[in-house]
Write an enzyme that holds these catalytic residues in place. Sequence first.
Site, PDB file in Angstrom:
ATOM      1  N   SER A  21       0.836  -1.211   0.000  1.00 32.59           N
ATOM      2  CA  SER A  21       0.000   0.000   0.000  1.00 32.59           C
ATOM      3  C   SER A  21       0.867   1.256   0.000  1.00 32.59           C
ATOM      4  O   SER A  21       0.546   2.240  -0.666  1.00 32.59           O
ATOM      5  CB  SER A  21      -0.980   0.000   1.179  1.00 32.59           C
ATOM      6  OG  SER A  21      -0.302   0.088   2.416  1.00 32.59           O
ATOM      7  N   ASN A  22       1.993   1.231   0.722  1.00 37.24           N
ATOM      8  CA  ASN A  22       2.907   2.377   0.687  1.00 37.24           C
ATOM      9  C   ASN A  22       3.570   2.493  -0.686  1.00 37.24           C
ATOM     10  O   ASN A  22       3.707   3.584  -1.228  1.00 37.24           O
ATOM     11  CB  ASN A  22       3.983   2.262   1.776  1.00 37.24           C
ATOM     12  CG  ASN A  22       3.480   2.720   3.128  1.00 37.24           C
ATOM     13  OD1 ASN A  22       2.758   3.695   3.244  1.00 37.24           O
ATOM     14  ND2 ASN A  22       3.865   2.004   4.178  1.00 37.24           N
ATOM     15  N   LEU A  93      11.112  -7.027   4.939  1.00 39.38           N
ATOM     16  CA  LEU A  93      11.520  -7.497   6.264  1.00 39.38           C
ATOM     17  C   LEU A  93      12.906  -8.133   6.339  1.00 39.38           C
ATOM     18  O   LEU A  93      13.380  -8.426   7.429  1.00 39.38           O
ATOM     19  CB  LEU A  93      10.476  -8.484   6.799  1.00 39.38           C
ATOM     20  CG  LEU A  93       9.041  -7.943   6.869  1.00 39.38           C
ATOM     21  CD1 LEU A  93       8.092  -9.032   7.326  1.00 39.38           C
ATOM     22  CD2 LEU A  93       8.943  -6.723   7.769  1.00 39.38           C
ATOM     23  N   LEU A  95      17.006  -8.278   6.197  1.00 36.99           N
ATOM     24  CA  LEU A  95      18.112  -7.371   6.494  1.00 36.99           C
ATOM     25  C   LEU A  95      18.911  -7.104   5.218  1.00 36.99           C
ATOM     26  O   LEU A  95      19.218  -8.029   4.476  1.00 36.99           O
ATOM     27  CB  LEU A  95      19.006  -8.038   7.551  1.00 36.99           C
ATOM     28  CG  LEU A  95      19.827  -7.167   8.495  1.00 36.99           C
ATOM     29  CD1 LEU A  95      18.969  -6.153   9.224  1.00 36.99           C
ATOM     30  CD2 LEU A  95      20.558  -8.047   9.496  1.00 36.99           C
ATOM     31  N   ASN A 110      14.038   3.265   5.503  1.00 34.51           N
ATOM     32  CA  ASN A 110      12.991   2.357   5.946  1.00 34.51           C
ATOM     33  C   ASN A 110      12.018   3.142   6.814  1.00 34.51           C
ATOM     34  O   ASN A 110      12.380   4.160   7.399  1.00 34.51           O
ATOM     35  CB  ASN A 110      13.617   1.210   6.760  1.00 34.51           C
ATOM     36  CG  ASN A 110      12.575   0.193   7.224  1.00 34.51           C
ATOM     37  OD1 ASN A 110      11.699  -0.209   6.466  1.00 34.51           O
ATOM     38  ND2 ASN A 110      12.669  -0.216   8.472  1.00 34.51           N
ATOM     39  N   HIS A 112       9.582   2.443  10.136  1.00 31.73           N
ATOM     40  CA  HIS A 112       9.280   1.478  11.195  1.00 31.73           C
ATOM     41  C   HIS A 112       8.011   1.936  11.920  1.00 31.73           C
ATOM     42  O   HIS A 112       7.879   3.117  12.232  1.00 31.73           O
ATOM     43  CB  HIS A 112      10.460   1.392  12.182  1.00 31.73           C
ATOM     44  CG  HIS A 112      10.258   0.343  13.227  1.00 31.73           C
ATOM     45  ND1 HIS A 112      10.396  -0.998  12.946  1.00 31.73           N
ATOM     46  CD2 HIS A 112       9.906   0.440  14.537  1.00 31.73           C
ATOM     47  CE1 HIS A 112      10.140  -1.685  14.058  1.00 31.73           C
ATOM     48  NE2 HIS A 112       9.847  -0.836  15.025  1.00 31.73           N
ATOM     49  N   ASP A 153      16.622  -1.682  12.376  1.00 28.93           N
ATOM     50  CA  ASP A 153      16.052  -0.485  13.022  1.00 28.93           C
ATOM     51  C   ASP A 153      17.051   0.355  13.808  1.00 28.93           C
ATOM     52  O   ASP A 153      16.664   1.100  14.704  1.00 28.93           O
ATOM     53  CB  ASP A 153      14.881  -0.875  13.947  1.00 28.93           C
ATOM     54  CG  ASP A 153      13.845  -1.725  13.225  1.00 28.93           C
ATOM     55  OD1 ASP A 153      13.559  -1.429  12.052  1.00 28.93           O
ATOM     56  OD2 ASP A 153      13.329  -2.681  13.826  1.00 28.93           O
ATOM     57  N   GLU A 182       1.809   6.641   7.844  1.00 29.65           N
ATOM     58  CA  GLU A 182       2.778   6.300   6.790  1.00 29.65           C
ATOM     59  C   GLU A 182       2.356   6.928   5.464  1.00 29.65           C
ATOM     60  O   GLU A 182       3.156   7.559   4.779  1.00 29.65           O
ATOM     61  CB  GLU A 182       2.900   4.776   6.645  1.00 29.65           C
ATOM     62  CG  GLU A 182       3.592   4.112   7.822  1.00 29.65           C
ATOM     63  CD  GLU A 182       3.548   2.592   7.779  1.00 29.65           C
ATOM     64  OE1 GLU A 182       4.199   1.984   8.633  1.00 29.65           O
ATOM     65  OE2 GLU A 182       2.865   2.018   6.906  1.00 29.65           O
TER      66      GLU A 182
END
Length: 195
Positions: A21-22, A93, A95, A110, A112, A153, A182
């Site tokens: 959606s983003n 998701l 790394l 990113n 969060h 993060d 967001e």
Amino acid sequence: MIDKSLPQTKKIVVFASGKGSNAKKIIQHFDGHAEVEVSHVFSNKKTAPVLKMAHEHGVQAVHFDKAALYESNELLQMLQQIKPDLIVLAGFLWLMPKAIIEAFPNKIINVHPALLPKYGGKGMYGSFVHRAVLQNNDTETGITFHYVNENYDEGEHIAQFKVPIKPDETLDSLQEKIHGLEHEHFIQVIENLLQ
């Protein structure tokens, strides 16, 4: 002769794992933009709706696996050929490997779904974050845009946006609030970084 005065189109590459959606908001916003384009959407899930959505919007959709990301330089080489000005993780998701981070310093961001450093780290994403926030009876939460480094993060913060938590807040209502935040701020953060 090439006219050097013309601004080069800036390229965004989006990484996503799910519905996207983003990613969709980002693609729609920059569709037909004079100076910015979303050139590629990468996903580690072959069946992720985000790939179909990207394709429908005329954006190159690329599926890759763990080997392409971690065991070879396949993905790194693809990104080096694309030369993105910004790599946006939007619900991705895995790394990012060191080689990609080093190749694109301060160009990978990113979002969060919490106010980092609270509720960050491996396994802290989506409903896992919101559940922890509710269990701790926090009075506010929000989102953190940050640069990506080699740890989940822990990259330098770019911006944070907050929302209050109501006493009768549910997992669903909180999730909706965070998605709203967001969608409200992602474009602005990207535009600020590309300026």
